[in-house]
Write a protein that holds these residues in place. Structure first.
Motif, PDB file in Angstrom:
ATOM      1  N   GLU A 165      14.191   0.220   0.079  1.00  0.00           N
ATOM      2  CA  GLU A 165      12.789  -0.037  -0.291  1.00  0.00           C
ATOM      3  C   GLU A 165      12.563   0.073  -1.792  1.00  0.00           C
ATOM      4  OE1 GLU A 165      10.115  -0.977   1.162  1.00  0.00           O
ATOM      5  OE2 GLU A 165      10.519  -0.872   3.309  1.00  0.00           O
ATOM      6  N   ARG A 166      13.269   0.980  -2.434  1.00  0.00           N
ATOM      7  CA  ARG A 166      12.983   1.258  -3.848  1.00  0.00           C
ATOM      8  C   ARG A 166      13.551   0.200  -4.778  1.00  0.00           C
ATOM      9  NH1 ARG A 166      15.967   4.708  -7.145  1.00  0.00           N
ATOM     10  NH2 ARG A 166      17.074   5.441  -5.292  1.00  0.00           N
ATOM     11  N   GLU A 167      14.764  -0.284  -4.510  1.00  0.00           N
ATOM     12  CA  GLU A 167      15.434  -1.165  -5.464  1.00  0.00           C
ATOM     13  C   GLU A 167      15.776  -2.542  -4.912  1.00  0.00           C
ATOM     14  OE1 GLU A 167      17.620   1.324  -8.768  1.00  0.00           O
ATOM     15  OE2 GLU A 167      18.643   1.574  -6.837  1.00  0.00           O
ATOM     16  N   GLU A 168      15.326  -2.887  -3.720  1.00  0.00           N
ATOM     17  CA  GLU A 168      15.558  -4.211  -3.137  1.00  0.00           C
ATOM     18  C   GLU A 168      17.048  -4.581  -3.134  1.00  0.00           C
ATOM     19  OE1 GLU A 168      13.480  -6.276  -1.586  1.00  0.00           O
ATOM     20  OE2 GLU A 168      11.894  -4.779  -1.774  1.00  0.00           O
ATOM     21  N   ILE A 169      17.827  -3.702  -2.509  1.00  0.00           N
ATOM     22  CA  ILE A 169      19.260  -3.945  -2.321  1.00  0.00           C
ATOM     23  C   ILE A 169      19.521  -4.018  -0.831  1.00  0.00           C
ATOM     24  CG2 ILE A 169      21.594  -3.033  -2.658  1.00  0.00           C
ATOM     25  CD1 ILE A 169      20.539  -1.637  -5.182  1.00  0.00           C
ATOM     26  N   ILE A 170      20.143  -5.093  -0.387  1.00  0.00           N
ATOM     27  CA  ILE A 170      20.379  -5.310   1.033  1.00  0.00           C
ATOM     28  C   ILE A 170      21.845  -5.051   1.370  1.00  0.00           C
ATOM     29  CG2 ILE A 170      20.834  -7.791   0.768  1.00  0.00           C
ATOM     30  CD1 ILE A 170      19.437  -8.188   3.487  1.00  0.00           C
ATOM     31  N   VAL A 171      22.064  -4.436   2.536  1.00  0.00           N
ATOM     32  CA  VAL A 171      23.406  -4.255   3.082  1.00  0.00           C
ATOM     33  C   VAL A 171      23.404  -4.884   4.463  1.00  0.00           C
ATOM     34  CG1 VAL A 171      25.196  -2.635   3.770  1.00  0.00           C
ATOM     35  CG2 VAL A 171      23.748  -2.117   1.797  1.00  0.00           C
ATOM     36  N   CYS A 172      24.357  -5.799   4.693  1.00  0.00           N
ATOM     37  CA  CYS A 172      24.440  -6.522   5.952  1.00  0.00           C
ATOM     38  C   CYS A 172      25.810  -6.294   6.574  1.00  0.00           C
ATOM     39  CB  CYS A 172      24.195  -8.013   5.722  1.00  0.00           C
ATOM     40  SG  CYS A 172      24.432  -9.050   7.186  1.00  0.00           S
ATOM     41  N   ARG A 173      25.827  -6.052   7.878  1.00  0.00           N
ATOM     42  CA  ARG A 173      27.082  -5.922   8.627  1.00  0.00           C
ATOM     43  C   ARG A 173      27.160  -7.093   9.596  1.00  0.00           C
ATOM     44  NH1 ARG A 173      28.137  -0.115  10.543  1.00  0.00           N
ATOM     45  NH2 ARG A 173      28.855  -0.001   8.371  1.00  0.00           N
ATOM     46  N   TRP A 174      28.193  -7.919   9.416  1.00  0.00           N
ATOM     47  CA  TRP A 174      28.305  -9.184  10.157  1.00  0.00           C
ATOM     48  C   TRP A 174      29.583  -9.205  10.958  1.00  0.00           C
ATOM     49  CZ3 TRP A 174      31.167 -13.919   8.443  1.00  0.00           C
ATOM     50  CH2 TRP A 174      30.841 -15.046   9.213  1.00  0.00           C
ATOM     51  N   HIS A 175      29.498  -9.659  12.189  1.00  0.00           N
ATOM     52  CA  HIS A 175      30.664  -9.726  13.073  1.00  0.00           C
ATOM     53  C   HIS A 175      31.180 -11.155  13.124  1.00  0.00           C
ATOM     54  CE1 HIS A 175      32.399  -9.841  17.402  1.00  0.00           C
ATOM     55  NE2 HIS A 175      33.351  -9.547  16.519  1.00  0.00           N
ATOM     56  N   ASP A 176      32.373 -11.356  12.586  1.00  0.00           N
ATOM     57  CA  ASP A 176      33.048 -12.644  12.721  1.00  0.00           C
ATOM     58  C   ASP A 176      34.376 -12.371  13.428  1.00  0.00           C
ATOM     59  OD1 ASP A 176      33.494 -15.385  12.429  1.00  0.00           O
ATOM     60  OD2 ASP A 176      34.513 -15.104  10.524  1.00  0.00           O
ATOM     61  N   SER A 177      35.503 -12.727  12.861  1.00  0.00           N
ATOM     62  CA  SER A 177      36.783 -12.339  13.441  1.00  0.00           C
ATOM     63  C   SER A 177      36.981 -10.836  13.324  1.00  0.00           C
ATOM     64  CB  SER A 177      37.927 -13.078  12.745  1.00  0.00           C
ATOM     65  OG  SER A 177      37.887 -12.845  11.348  1.00  0.00           O
ATOM     66  N   SER A 178      36.330 -10.224  12.351  1.00  0.00           N
ATOM     67  CA  SER A 178      36.270  -8.774  12.212  1.00  0.00           C
ATOM     68  C   SER A 178      34.880  -8.427  11.684  1.00  0.00           C
ATOM     69  CB  SER A 178      37.356  -8.268  11.254  1.00  0.00           C
ATOM     70  OG  SER A 178      37.176  -8.825   9.962  1.00  0.00           O
TER      71      SER A 178
ATOM     72  N   LYS B  89      31.287  -5.065  17.467  1.00  0.00           N
ATOM     73  CA  LYS B  89      32.413  -5.859  17.945  1.00  0.00           C
ATOM     74  C   LYS B  89      32.254  -6.284  19.402  1.00  0.00           C
ATOM     75  CE  LYS B  89      36.268  -4.499  14.957  1.00  0.00           C
ATOM     76  NZ  LYS B  89      37.598  -3.837  14.912  1.00  0.00           N
ATOM     77  N   LYS B  90      31.500  -5.496  20.167  1.00  0.00           N
ATOM     78  CA  LYS B  90      31.281  -5.826  21.570  1.00  0.00           C
ATOM     79  C   LYS B  90      30.284  -6.972  21.733  1.00  0.00           C
ATOM     80  CE  LYS B  90      32.233  -1.084  23.043  1.00  0.00           C
ATOM     81  NZ  LYS B  90      31.674   0.138  23.692  1.00  0.00           N
ATOM     82  N   MET B  91      29.526  -7.266  20.686  1.00  0.00           N
ATOM     83  CA  MET B  91      28.554  -8.342  20.731  1.00  0.00           C
ATOM     84  C   MET B  91      29.240  -9.664  20.377  1.00  0.00           C
ATOM     85  SD  MET B  91      25.507  -6.238  18.780  1.00  0.00           S
ATOM     86  CE  MET B  91      24.243  -7.474  19.046  1.00  0.00           C
ATOM     87  N   LYS B  92      28.574 -10.756  20.614  1.00  0.00           N
ATOM     88  CA  LYS B  92      29.178 -12.064  20.361  1.00  0.00           C
ATOM     89  C   LYS B  92      29.370 -12.294  18.859  1.00  0.00           C
ATOM     90  CE  LYS B  92      24.835 -14.669  20.261  1.00  0.00           C
ATOM     91  NZ  LYS B  92      24.090 -15.797  20.845  1.00  0.00           N
ATOM     92  N   ARG B  93      30.319 -13.171  18.515  1.00  0.00           N
ATOM     93  CA  ARG B  93      30.572 -13.486  17.113  1.00  0.00           C
ATOM     94  C   ARG B  93      29.334 -14.094  16.485  1.00  0.00           C
ATOM     95  NH1 ARG B  93      36.314 -16.424  16.281  1.00  0.00           N
ATOM     96  NH2 ARG B  93      35.497 -16.364  14.148  1.00  0.00           N
ATOM     97  N   GLY B  94      29.091 -13.692  15.233  1.00  0.00           N
ATOM     98  CA  GLY B  94      27.896 -14.147  14.533  1.00  0.00           C
ATOM     99  C   GLY B  94      26.765 -13.143  14.572  1.00  0.00           C
ATOM    100  N   SER B  95      26.913 -12.078  15.349  1.00  0.00           N
ATOM    101  CA  SER B  95      25.886 -11.025  15.388  1.00  0.00           C
ATOM    102  C   SER B  95      25.904 -10.246  14.078  1.00  0.00           C
ATOM    103  CB  SER B  95      26.144 -10.091  16.568  1.00  0.00           C
ATOM    104  OG  SER B  95      26.153 -10.803  17.782  1.00  0.00           O
ATOM    105  N   PHE B  96      24.758  -9.739  13.670  1.00  0.00           N
ATOM    106  CA  PHE B  96      24.698  -8.985  12.423  1.00  0.00           C
ATOM    107  C   PHE B  96      23.544  -8.001  12.450  1.00  0.00           C
ATOM    108  CE2 PHE B  96      22.423 -12.990  11.898  1.00  0.00           C
ATOM    109  CZ  PHE B  96      21.192 -12.596  11.389  1.00  0.00           C
ATOM    110  N   ASP B  97      23.643  -7.032  11.580  1.00  0.00           N
ATOM    111  CA  ASP B  97      22.585  -6.043  11.384  1.00  0.00           C
ATOM    112  C   ASP B  97      22.409  -5.852   9.891  1.00  0.00           C
ATOM    113  OD1 ASP B  97      20.635  -4.188  11.935  1.00  0.00           O
ATOM    114  OD2 ASP B  97      22.057  -2.516  12.148  1.00  0.00           O
ATOM    115  N   TYR B  98      21.224  -5.483   9.448  1.00  0.00           N
ATOM    116  CA  TYR B  98      20.978  -5.371   8.012  1.00  0.00           C
ATOM    117  C   TYR B  98      19.843  -4.401   7.745  1.00  0.00           C
ATOM    118  CZ  TYR B  98      17.218  -8.661   9.158  1.00  0.00           C
ATOM    119  OH  TYR B  98      16.128  -9.263   9.736  1.00  0.00           O
ATOM    120  N   LYS B  99      19.861  -3.830   6.549  1.00  0.00           N
ATOM    121  CA  LYS B  99      18.806  -2.934   6.070  1.00  0.00           C
ATOM    122  C   LYS B  99      18.619  -3.173   4.568  1.00  0.00           C
ATOM    123  CE  LYS B  99      17.932  -0.249   9.747  1.00  0.00           C
ATOM    124  NZ  LYS B  99      18.877  -0.826  10.696  1.00  0.00           N
ATOM    125  N   VAL B 100      17.416  -2.881   4.077  1.00  0.00           N
ATOM    126  CA  VAL B 100      17.071  -3.061   2.664  1.00  0.00           C
ATOM    127  C   VAL B 100      16.588  -1.741   2.094  1.00  0.00           C
ATOM    128  CG1 VAL B 100      15.512  -4.210   1.039  1.00  0.00           C
ATOM    129  CG2 VAL B 100      16.526  -5.498   2.919  1.00  0.00           C
TER     130      VAL B 100
END
Length: 607
Positions: free
Chosen positions: A419-432, A406-417
């Motif tokens: 390795e075994r099943e190719e499932i991605i989780v992304c955390r994105w900062h917009d209004s929340s 939340k301290k970073m600018k809007r549009g910032s994101f972090d993500y991880k995949v």
């Protein structure tokens, strides 16, 4: 279960005795008997709450669905919003719906306690900072059935009767006559009369009176000749009171919706048979509002509290209802191992889709359903899925802390995949800060989205990962269906506890027929209201009681022939004389029920 401060007052002095699964029981003081919190107490507390926060209360049908008493509600049939609640509901226990994960939930559910599944040990996932590499095949499927529907050029009535087809109408007629016979009443219902009843129910979606008998009153401010000339008032009341959808001698006592289960099966079959074959589908919850009448407790008009049946729905991205199932809670619906009830319903919807072929469908849903475990199951079925996800369902995916993001600018994101099943989780900062999970769509290409800045009162461009953009485009199918149903929903309700559910099914069939109309009729599209009016008028005029025709039929023909609303030319097997030029023709006007040549069609309706 998330309860506001006023509701928590209900629980003051109650000492927690035992918690089994999603059931919560309590006792007041030492040595007293076990006591569950009652809906009546919660409603008292909610009415004292001054804030206008919206709540949903899920009401399950009677436990013993096979008993005759479960048919009846009670009270004034014409009452709707703000009506009395049944005493059996007011004194039912309140327990939180399936919440094995510990997430707070604002929904309240009426059902007994049940045991939790024992946790199954899963291998630890290995999360890596890279984009996803999905191995799904591309979408290449065609839809020959939809091309066939386009070639038939079906009218609105023809499209509606794809769902309420001849087999469904005959089934309802037979079950209603059987039920009346069991009550020692000779109903003698026919398909023609049933269509008149359906026409009145459809018409009540856009024309409603405080009391339904006002349709037949002779007073000039309320009399509706289309309804009054189609069927007599007492005959309508008799038929409507004996409408039935199952054989009482063959009910499944473990199914709370056994009274309407045959209709649910038939409608699901018809909805899936004629559904547009698409890649993207939405899954979510819908509410069928229900206000019972037993007891003296009332809900004040305008109170932001919805009571009704929760329905799991799978739709296309435009709002066509493909599959639905009324929720019965975890007592009557056992979740799959490793999934909660919502995730299990997603799997059932996918199984229904795959009956048309194991294609790479893409399902979108919200955080009520999403978990990494569900993504893994769907991936093994060859189905793509994307949805927002709660942090505790990410299986300890090591993303940046939401406070830090939340301290970073809007549009910032972090993500991880994984390795075994190719499932991605992304955390994105917009209004929340939003968590989103997918087994098919990754980060790239990162696009730009225009968002409004409230402080600066300007629009700014923010970075948006690919899976976020696709989710926002495709997830709204259930909401669009709900919006269409809410506009002109059936207003007439009966004495049966499932009468509002039947109205919901009729509204869903109208919505689906209109969605097909938008796909098949590019040149002569009409809006939802005009579509609904056409179906109601044709059903009431073409199925009207002919026992006392004459002046009445002449008036109907005169008024409807020149109204310029909903006249369609259709093919007929038997040749008749044209109403204008009197030569033989094999086409007719569906609304006027008169033989008319295509060349005479326009002139006949304006002369």
């Amino acid at each position: 279960m998330g309860l506001n401060s006023s509701v928590q007052k209900v629980f003051e002095g109650l000492v927690c005795e035992q918690q089994l699964g999603c059931g919560l029981t309590a006792r007041r003081g030492a040595g007293s008997k076990l006591k569950s919190t009652k809906l009546l107490e919660v409603l008292h507390a909610l009415e004292e709450e001054e804030s206008g926060h919206s709540k949903e209360v899920f009401i399950a049908p009677p436990d013993n669905a096979a008993g005759d008493f479960t048919d009846e509600d009670s009270g004034d049939e014409d009452g709707r919003q703000g009506a009395h609640l049944p005493g059996t509901v007011l004194h039912a226990s309140i327990v939180p719906e399936d919440s094995s994960t510990g997430e707070e939930d604002d929904d309240l559910q009426l059902q007994p306690a049940t045991k939790r599944w024992k946790a199954v040990e899963e291998p630890q996932r290995v999360w890596t900072k890279r984009d996803i590499r999905p191995d799904f095949s591309s979408w290449t499927a065609s839809d020959p059935h939809m091309e066939d529907l386009k070639s038939q050029e079906l009218s609105p009535v023809g499209l509606f009767e794809l769902f309420f087809d001849e087999g469904t109408i005959t089934f309802i007629v037979n079950e209603s006559n059987r039920y009346a016979w069991q009550k020692n009443v000779n109903l003698g219902l026919t398909a023609q009369e049933l269509k008149c009843v359906l026409g009145i129910l459809i018409l009540s979606g856009y024309i409603s009176y405080p009391r339904r008998r006002m349709f037949w009153e002779t007073s000039p401010d309320s009399h509706h000749h289309l309804v009054a000339d189609a069927i007599r008032r007492d005959r309508f009341e008799l038929i409507f009171s004996y409408l039935h959808f199952a054989d009482n001698n063959k009910l499944d006592e473990s199914d709370r919706f056994a009274k309407v289960r045959p209709l649910i099966v038939r409608m699901n079959c018809n909805f899936q048979k004629h559904a547009p074959l698409e890649e993207c589908y939405s899954f979510g919850e819908s509410m069928c509002e229900y206000f019972g009448h037993r007891g003296s407790k009332q809900l004040p008009v305008g109170k932001a509290l919805r009571l009704g049946y929760k329905i799991w729905c799978g739709t296309t991205s435009r709002g066509y209802l493909v599959w639905f199932e009324p929720s019965q809670g975890t007592l009557f619906t056992k979740p799959d191992r490793g999934l909660d009830l919502g995730g299990s319903m997603v799997v059932k919807f996918v199984d229904a889709l795959q009956e048309r072929g194991c294609l790479p469908y893409h399902i979108f849903f919200d955080k009520v359903f999403t978990s990494v475990k569900l993504m893994s199951i769907l991936r093994k079925k060859g189905v793509k899925a994307t949805g927002t996800v709660c942090e505790y369902r990410t299986e300890q995916c090591p993303l940046k802390d939401p406070k830090e993001l939340k301290k970073m600018k809007r549009g910032s994101f972090d993500y991880k995949v994984d390795e075994r099943e190719e499932i991605i989780v992304c955390r994105w900062h917009d209004s929340s800060v939003v968590n989103i999970c997918s087994n098919a769509v990754g980060i790239e290409p990162v696009g730009l989205a225009s968002h409004h800045s409230g402080a600066a009162k300007t629009r700014t461009q923010v970075h948006q990962p690919s899976l976020v953009r696709l989710y926002q485009e495709k997830v709204g199918g259930v909401g669009r269906m709900d919006q269409n149903i809410a506009k002109y929903k059936v207003k007439i309700r009966g004495m049966k506890w499932y009468s509002s559910f039947i109205g919901y099914v009729i509204d869903a069939a109208i919505n689906n027929a209109w969605q097909l109309h938008r796909i098949c009729c590019h040149d002569a599209q009409v809006d939802l209201l005009a579509f609904r009016r056409y179906v109601a008028c044709v059903y009431l005029e073409s199925n009207a009681d002919t026992s006392s025709q004459g002046r009445r039929s002449r008036r109907l023909e005169t008024e409807s022939r020149f109204d310029m609303i909903g006249h369609w030319i259709i093919h007929q097997d038997k040749r008749t004389r044209c109403a204008l030029c009197h030569s033989q023709t094999n086409t007719r006007c569906e609304k006027c029920q008169k033989g008319v040549h295509a060349k005479c069609f326009r002139e006949y309706h304006i002369r």
